[in-house]
Design a protein around this motif. Structure first.
Motif, PDB file in Angstrom:
ATOM      1  N   HIS A  18       0.822  -1.198   0.000  1.00  9.64           N
ATOM      2  CA  HIS A  18       0.000   0.000   0.000  1.00  9.64           C
ATOM      3  C   HIS A  18       0.864   1.261   0.000  1.00  9.64           C
ATOM      4  O   HIS A  18       2.027   1.228   0.406  1.00  9.64           O
ATOM      5  CB  HIS A  18      -0.939   0.000   1.215  1.00  9.64           C
ATOM      6  N   SER A 110      -5.309   0.015   1.028  1.00 11.26           N
ATOM      7  CA  SER A 110      -5.264  -0.204  -0.420  1.00 11.26           C
ATOM      8  C   SER A 110      -6.032  -1.459  -0.818  1.00 11.26           C
ATOM      9  O   SER A 110      -5.528  -2.319  -1.531  1.00 11.26           O
ATOM     10  CB  SER A 110      -3.806  -0.298  -0.909  1.00 11.26           C
ATOM     11  N   GLU A 138      -6.229   4.638   0.692  1.00 15.60           N
ATOM     12  CA  GLU A 138      -6.802   4.185  -0.575  1.00 15.60           C
ATOM     13  C   GLU A 138      -6.328   4.988  -1.791  1.00 15.60           C
ATOM     14  O   GLU A 138      -6.114   6.199  -1.723  1.00 15.60           O
ATOM     15  CB  GLU A 138      -8.332   4.244  -0.518  1.00 15.60           C
ATOM     16  N   MET A 139      -6.196   4.285  -2.893  1.00 19.04           N
ATOM     17  CA  MET A 139      -5.866   4.886  -4.169  1.00 19.04           C
ATOM     18  C   MET A 139      -6.869   5.985  -4.487  1.00 19.04           C
ATOM     19  O   MET A 139      -8.083   5.786  -4.365  1.00 19.04           O
ATOM     20  CB  MET A 139      -5.900   3.828  -5.266  1.00 19.04           C
ATOM     21  N   ALA A 225      -2.675   8.594  -3.315  1.00 25.43           N
ATOM     22  CA  ALA A 225      -3.438   7.930  -2.259  1.00 25.43           C
ATOM     23  C   ALA A 225      -3.748   8.930  -1.160  1.00 25.43           C
ATOM     24  O   ALA A 225      -3.001   9.890  -0.942  1.00 25.43           O
ATOM     25  CB  ALA A 225      -2.659   6.750  -1.690  1.00 25.43           C
TER      26      ALA A 225
END
Length: 232
Positions: A18, A110, A138-139, A225
């Motif tokens: 991640h 991720s 998170e992306m 991210a």
């Protein structure tokens, strides 16, 4: 059987992939109030690096869930060596096999971007206790992608959607999270000592790895991210 990005990560023996690496995980956990009474869920636990760390540092009850068989087996081997309660499940985070109001913290690193996002967020909200916390790394789309670029990125990683920060926040609000704080995560760096066993990869995996590295460089200014910290 078609191989996907999760299969590649398993083949590379990566503990965590991640953004921000495991250093980001540790920094994030240091901002939370975890103790022996805490119940924690790692949604998409992979090989179990994070659940092992949480259980050992905080001596709390930790659950991990993932749907990739090879990663689950590695996570279970890690868990067997830890004295604190660690339970690892194989399952889909869009249909979590847990009761309502079960966890003080739900963590997703991720992972949610690879799911049907709205379903996953509703499940996180369902299993959180009142006043519980959801933390997601998170992306996130940070620049403009034309339709062809977005299609290329989504096709390779298997995303159903590629969301901007504002869109993530809107989805979280729709799932019932009234307070959502966000911050950009530093660019991805491999963890120190992380070794890619490239010489052992078959051609399909090697081609996939090369494609991943190409996309990472190509879209570095457009896809990043964010860390989302959410409360009800």
């Amino acid at each position: 059987m078609t191989k996907n990005y999760a299969d590649l990560l398993a083949a590379l023996h990566i503990n965590g992939a991640h953004p921000g690496s495991f250093k980001q995980t540790k920094r994030m956990l240091n901002t939370l109030e975890l103790n022996k009474q805490s119940n924690v869920l790692d949604a998409g636990c992979g090989t179990g690096q994070t659940i092992a760390y949480i259980a050992q540092k905080y001596a709390c009850t930790v659950y991990g869930i993932d749907q990739h068989e090879e990663m689950i087996q590695k996570a279970r081997r890690r868990a067997a060596e830890i004295p604190s309660p660690v339970r690892v499940f194989k399952g889909n985070i869009e249909e979590l096999p847990f009761e309502e109001n079960s966890f003080d913290l739900v963590l997703s690193e991720s992972v949610t971007a690879f799911t049907q996002v709205r379903k996953a967020l509703k499940e996180y909200r369902r299993v959180l206790k009142p006043n519980g916390t959801l933390v997601m790394n998170e992306m996130t789309k940070i620049g403009h992608l034309d339709p062809d670029e977005q299609a290329e990125f989504k096709a390779f990683y298997g995303f159903s959607e590629l969301l901007e920060e504002k869109e993530w926040k809107n989805f979280l609000a729709s799932a019932g999270f009234e307070q959502v704080d966000s911050a950009r995560v530093p660019a991805y760096k491999d963890a120190p000592g992380e070794v890619y066993h490239i010489e052992k990869l078959d051609k399909a995996y090697n081609d996939m790895l090369m494609h991943h590295q190409l996309l990472t460089e190509k879209y570095a200014s457009k896809v990043g991210a964010c860390l989302y910290v959410c409360h009800d």
